[in-house]
Design an enzyme around this catalytic site. Structure first.
Site, mmCIF file in Angstrom:
data_model
loop_
_atom_site.group_PDB
_atom_site.id
_atom_site.type_symbol
_atom_site.label_atom_id
_atom_site.label_comp_id
_atom_site.label_asym_id
_atom_site.label_seq_id
_atom_site.Cartn_x
_atom_site.Cartn_y
_atom_site.Cartn_z
ATOM 1 C CG ASP A 240 -2.254 0.713 0.921
ATOM 2 O OD1 ASP A 240 -2.280 1.575 0.017
ATOM 3 O OD2 ASP A 240 -3.258 0.427 1.591
ATOM 4 C CD GLU A 448 -19.806 6.317 4.240
ATOM 5 O OE1 GLU A 448 -19.741 5.570 5.233
ATOM 6 O OE2 GLU A 448 -20.678 6.198 3.364
#
Length: 701
Positions: A240, A448
């Site tokens: 990542d 979100e």
């Protein structure tokens, strides 16, 4: 070409490179090696729900919405659309020598993490809380992205984030997710395993966090013991972004850039999204890595590039740019949106009728919001159709549509100089002048999403609670107080407390983030051109009080398989305009070798409206001490039935569904005493109360 041939070609090419050149190819932004005819390549591509961040592309519902469709065939088609458009764009971009970020053929999708806690902002990117559903959806999307040609990958999919990653976002760079061996094998790993062993996913991305003490991009347990040795993964592993830097900055398991790069490389991380692999040559000088380890990572990387046909060409080179947002692709997106919408309540107000003289009030901060259509990790659409626009287009001149924003998404006022709640009076006026109100509330990617990628800095993309933002709660109360029929449309990627809507609204629809042109499909459902048929891929809890702490990765008390309280809306729940019932179900055959059971199901639409629905089968081991406390989804089949139609279908339940996972994380034989439940939802009391239907129960020995 076969993987063996691709690897042979990769070894030949890498063998002509200097060690400096080999190390350079392990960066996500790999530079060109002109003397060898190797063009620059950027490994970072996104296709979570359509090609993202690379310009125009067909926009699908957010992943959580696609999961709600419970339709693997359609999701596979969506993956194929993304791959087709990705190829079309790559062909056109590379012809212009544009090899920038997001413009390659390695897509860092799907996200098959388990949405274990409704507070997690990135849960919208997943296929929900259930490992079986996530596995089926993940496999389907990978197969769609990679294609069915054995000689060349259409695009390269990537299963992420390996492993045990689902918040909190604020501490993901330093967090240690502690999970038992049982929870790992039973819940957190099955979808990754399925993507590797069934779909042959070409890449796996490591998570930011540590899992049981090891950073996921430098974990011998995850990367070598499980992924390579146990599952026989042969593709490439990618970190990542900037996760390897966290080794020494946040996790404190190394001290320097060189040590972090060495740990990642030695554990099998081939591509670094970030800058830490710029220190690989220094690590080599310090004896922390070997030239052979650098070479192996480069060979894996170029094996993927050969499998994509990037050096020898492929049949996909002829895909024209005109495929981007073509009519065929847009219709696949529309169909997915229609199947993704979940009808949570309906007292008869839906479907709406178009009639002269009727006035429909459309109210709410998400009614005319483009942001609420797309969720995160999205592409750019050449056209957006909001819910308001979809309703306006549907009504035309046959009635009147009034509109009010009603409130800001989360601020106390829309206009900075105005009083607080400055749009509520307008909303009340619209409601009073309307025959029916469509109230569009919820969230968007600014509230979100991913840490560092949202405007929600106070919670780093996660939610603090299950409540709608305060201004929207006040808006909802004011609209309900008018006394007109209200259809609440929730646009969000996660569970929200809808207890007031359940009590006071005439109907409640969960729209998720329905895609750039999703307003058209939503209007089709509101006005009865098609029936809603989506099912919840997550539990809608009543409160957070029943859940463990966000940081607790134990499954106890979480998700429908382990929860102890009654849900507001259960996993697998969703109404239709019809009334599909399972009349009969029986096991008609058992494969002695695999243990697979074939269940013969008779279903009937007892309603007067044609509809799609999802036949769901759950299994409960009634005697094993290792069984989950409740029951587990083990098969599903989407069906479409005309009004009054009866049909017989066969559904296969895998023999693996009858295994249990012991405390050591080992799959063992179950007790031999099972119950299968066949219906259009779970076999729990809440689903039965909400639907009026019960599952057919089958005892299996």
């Amino acid at each position: 070409m076969t993987r063996e041939e691709a690897r042979r070609r990769a070894k030949e090419l890498v063998g002509q490179m200097t060690v400096e050149e080999r190390a350079s190819q392990l960066r996500y932004d790999a530079p060109a090696i002109e003397r060898l005819g190797v063009p620059a390549y950027n490994w970072w591509g996104e296709a979570l729900h359509g090609v993202a961040r690379a310009g125009a592309a067909t926009s699908f519902p957010q992943a959580i919405g696609m999961a709600a469709a419970f339709d693997t065939a359609l999701l596979r088609k969506a993956g194929d659309v993304a791959a087709t458009e990705g190829r079309a764009k790559y062909n056109a971009y590379s012809a212009e020598n544009d090899r920038d970020i997001y413009k390659g053929l390695t897509f860092w999708s799907p996200n098959v993490n388990i949405f274990r806690d409704p507070r997690w902002g990135r849960g919208q990117e997943t296929y929900g809380e259930d490992p079986y559903l996530t596995s089926r959806m993940g496999v389907a999307y990978v197969e769609g992205l990679q294609g069915d040609d054995e000689d060349v990958l259409k695009s390269a999919a990537c299963a992420k984030h390996f492993a045990v990653h689902s918040g909190p976002e604020a501490v993901r760079h330093e967090f240690n997710a502690v999970a038992t061996k049982k929870d790992m094998a039973e819940t957190y790993l099955p979808a990754f395993k399925a993507c590797v062993q069934e779909a042959g996913v070409e890449a796996v991305m490591g998570a930011y966090n540590r899992t049981n003490g090891e950073p996921c991009c430098g974990s011998k347990t995850l990367m070598q013991d499980i992924l390579r040795d146990e599952w026989k993964f042969e593709g490439h592993y990618v970190s990542d972004c900037w996760a390897i830097k966290d080794f020494h900055d946040k996790h404190m398991v190394t001290h320097t850039m060189e040590e972090s790069a060495a740990l990642a490389l030695k554990c099998g991380c081939d591509i670094n999204c970030g800058v830490t692999y710029l220190y690989l040559l220094k690590a080599l000088e310090q004896g922390l890595v070997t030239e052979e380890e650098i070479t192996e990572a480069a060979v894996r990387a170029f094996t993927t590039r050969y499998l994509l046909g990037l050096f020898d060409g492929s049949k996909y080179d002829d895909i024209p740019y005109e495929k981007v947002e073509c009519e065929e692709h847009l219709e696949v997106a529309q169909q997915l949106t229609r199947e993704s919408v979940v009808l949570l309540k309906n007292d008869g107000v839906l479907p709406l009728r178009i009639s002269a003289g009727q006035t429909i009030g459309v109210i709410g901060p998400n009614a005319d919001s483009r942001e609420a259509l797309v969720g995160n990790y999205h592409g750019t659409s050449s056209r957006y159709i909001t819910v308001l626009e979809g309703i306006q287009d549907k009504v035309g001149h046959n009635g009147r549509v009034l509109y009010s924003e009603g409130s800001h998404l989360f601020k106390e006022r829309v206009e900075n100089l105005a009083w607080e709640n400055d749009r509520i009076a307008e909303a009340v006026i619209v409601a009073k002048h309307s025959d029916v109100v469509v109230l569009c509330v919820g969230l968007n990617e600014t509230l979100e999403g991913e840490e560092g990628d949202t405007g929600n800095s106070y919670a780093s993309g996660d939610k603090n609670d299950l409540l709608l933002p305060g201004p929207q709660r006040k808006l909802m109360e004011a609209v309900f107080a008018v006394g007109k029929p209200v259809v609440v449309c929730l646009m969000a990627g996660s569970a929200i407390d809808l207890s007031e809507a359940q009590e006071k609204a005439g109907a409640v629809l969960q729209l998720w983030y329905p895609g750039a042109r999703g307003g058209k499909a939503v209007a089709d459902i509101l006005f009865g051109d098609c029936s809603p048929s989506g099912k919840l891929p997550v539990t809608f809890y009543r409160t957070l009080d029943e859940l463990p702490a966000f940081e607790d990765y134990s499954m106890k008390g979480r998700t429908y398989r382990y929860m102890e309280q009654e849900a507001l809306y259960p996993f697998g729940y969703g109404l239709t305009y019809g009334d599909v019932q399972v009349e009969k179900a029986e096991v008609v055959s058992t494969d002695e070798k695999t243990g697979d059971r074939t269940v013969h199901v008779t279903v009937k639409n007892a309603g007067d409206t044609a509809t799609g629905d999802v036949i769901q089968i759950y299994v409960k081991d009634t005697a094993s001490p290792f069984a989950v406390p409740n029951h587990s989804l083990c098969a599903f089949e989407r069906v479409f039935l005309e009004a009054g139609e009866r049909r017989e279908i066969d559904v296969t339940v895998s023999g693996d569904a009858f295994l249990a996972v012991n405390e050591e994380g080992v799959f063992v034989k179950g007790s031999g005493k099972y119950l299968l439940y066949v219906g259009t939802g779970q076999p729990d009391r809440r689903t039965a109360a909400l639907t009026g239907n019960k599952c057919v129960e089958i005892a299996v020995g």
